[in-house]
Design an enzyme around this catalytic site. Structure first.
Site, PDB file in Angstrom:
ATOM      1  N   CYS A  75       0.844  -1.052  -0.078  1.00 12.40           N
ATOM      2  CA  CYS A  75      -0.057   0.078   0.150  1.00 12.40           C
ATOM      3  C   CYS A  75       0.863   1.291   0.044  1.00 12.40           C
ATOM      4  O   CYS A  75       1.486   1.648   0.994  1.00 12.40           O
ATOM      5  CB  CYS A  75      -0.890   0.020   1.149  1.00 12.40           C
ATOM      6  SG  CYS A  75      -2.046   1.502   1.515  1.00 12.40           S
ATOM      7  N   CYS A 224      -5.417   5.659  -4.031  1.00 10.10           N
ATOM      8  CA  CYS A 224      -4.911   4.477  -3.925  1.00 10.10           C
ATOM      9  C   CYS A 224      -3.223   4.621  -4.486  1.00 10.10           C
ATOM     10  O   CYS A 224      -2.986   5.026  -5.619  1.00 10.10           O
ATOM     11  CB  CYS A 224      -5.363   3.388  -4.801  1.00 10.10           C
ATOM     12  SG  CYS A 224      -4.521   1.817  -4.710  1.00 10.10           S
TER      13      CYS A 224
END
Length: 319
Positions: A75, A224
């Site tokens: 991430c 994201c």
């Protein structure tokens, strides 16, 4: 008492738990249950739980547990916040963080705005191969600028960084179309059997993008990090007339803006990606360790840090 943090990178929101500070680490089952509870019920929820732990080869280790309890390989936005946490904890500005697939170089960057600390993080490894995503479509080994009528009009590209991403460049972002495609490809389907993050990108100008992502295990997110990184790489490869390799790319998103730096290689899988953006801590949460093991969040104390107002001032400054 145990202290957790509520944090975000471009309003991609997470909780941070440092396992190394616990008398008894949480089990994998406890971590999954805690992530689901936190992301549903505390401080208007979040996109995931970032678990920090000790590492043999790096300053620390990061695990990414999505809001539904599944685990992601990486991430980018979360890595920036974990990097800041480790930087503050150990008083170091440049180091490596262990993630599920690789050890990634990170360093403190110039503040994005007054009161908005920023970090630059490596995004790797890169793979376009079908087995890395994985995907299955006709006899393709790679999907780059490919028409896929089953997905809709236009062309699609797939890349793992290492999270799997499907990217479409569009004139305007149709949220219904993105939602329908993201939902379809993260349910049982013959194309991406493990699901895939889906991003639509509007090119705003030279080295200037807007990206919206439907994230696997989460749904729509404000941003994201690996999605914006993967999109930047495909932008550099497919839209080179609008890509200036000597400068960073500004990537706008519903939660703000990040910068990416792309260094293309003739072997595209050896290209280098850096993701640069804010690492904001919004709240401190204190809870008894036994209650943490019991996943009982009914008696916690929460303190605001005051950093969110600085971040919102930054967002206003880029509009």
């Amino acid at each position: 008492m145990v202290k957790l943090l509520k944090v975000h990178g471009s309003e991609n929101q997470f909780f941070i738990l440092d396992q190394s500070l616990l008398d008894k680490p949480l089990t994998d089952t406890e971590i999954k249950q805690l992530a689901i509870n936190l992301c549903q019920n505390v401080l208007n929820g979040a996109d995931g739980l970032l678990v920090v732990d000790t590492s043999i080869d790096c300053l620390g280790k990061m695990r990414v547990i999505n809001a539904d309890g599944s685990e992601a390989k990486m991430c980018g936005n979360g890595l920036r916040t974990v990097s800041r946490y480790l930087s503050d904890k150990y008083q170091l500005n440049e180091f490596k963080v262990e993630t599920l697939e690789s050890n990634l170089a990170v360093k403190r960057a110039k503040d994005f705005y007054s009161g908005v600390p920023a970090f630059s993080v490596e995004i790797s490894p890169i793979s376009f191969q079908k087995d890395a995503l994985p995907f299955s479509y006709r006899d393709l080994n790679e999907m780059i600028d490919q028409e896929v009528p089953e997905f809709g009009n236009g062309t699609y590209s797939a890349v793992a960084v290492p999270n799997p991403h499907l990217i479409k460049f569009v004139e305007e972002i149709d949220h219904d179309e993105l939602n329908n495609l993201g939902t379809k490809l993260n349910a049982k389907n013959p194309y991406f059997p493990e699901g895939v993050n889906v991003s639509f990108c509007k090119i705003l100008g030279t080295n200037k993008l807007f990206v919206q992502t439907f994230e696997r295990g989460v749904g729509f997110t404000n941003a994201c990090g690996t999605g914006m990184s993967a999109t930047s790489l495909l932008f550099a490869i497919l839209h080179n007339k609008q890509f200036d390799s000597t400068k960073d790319i500004s990537v706008y998103n519903p939660g703000g803006m990040v910068k990416t730096n792309i260094q293309l290689n003739t072997d595209k899988e050896k290209s280098l990606i850096k993701l640069i953006g804010n690492a904001t801590f919004t709240h401190e949460i204190n809870i008894d360790e036994q209650k943490l093991h019991e996943n009982d969040l009914t008696n916690i104390s929460i303190t605001q840090t005051g950093e969110e107002s600085d971040y919102q001032a930054f967002v206003q400054s880029i509009k």
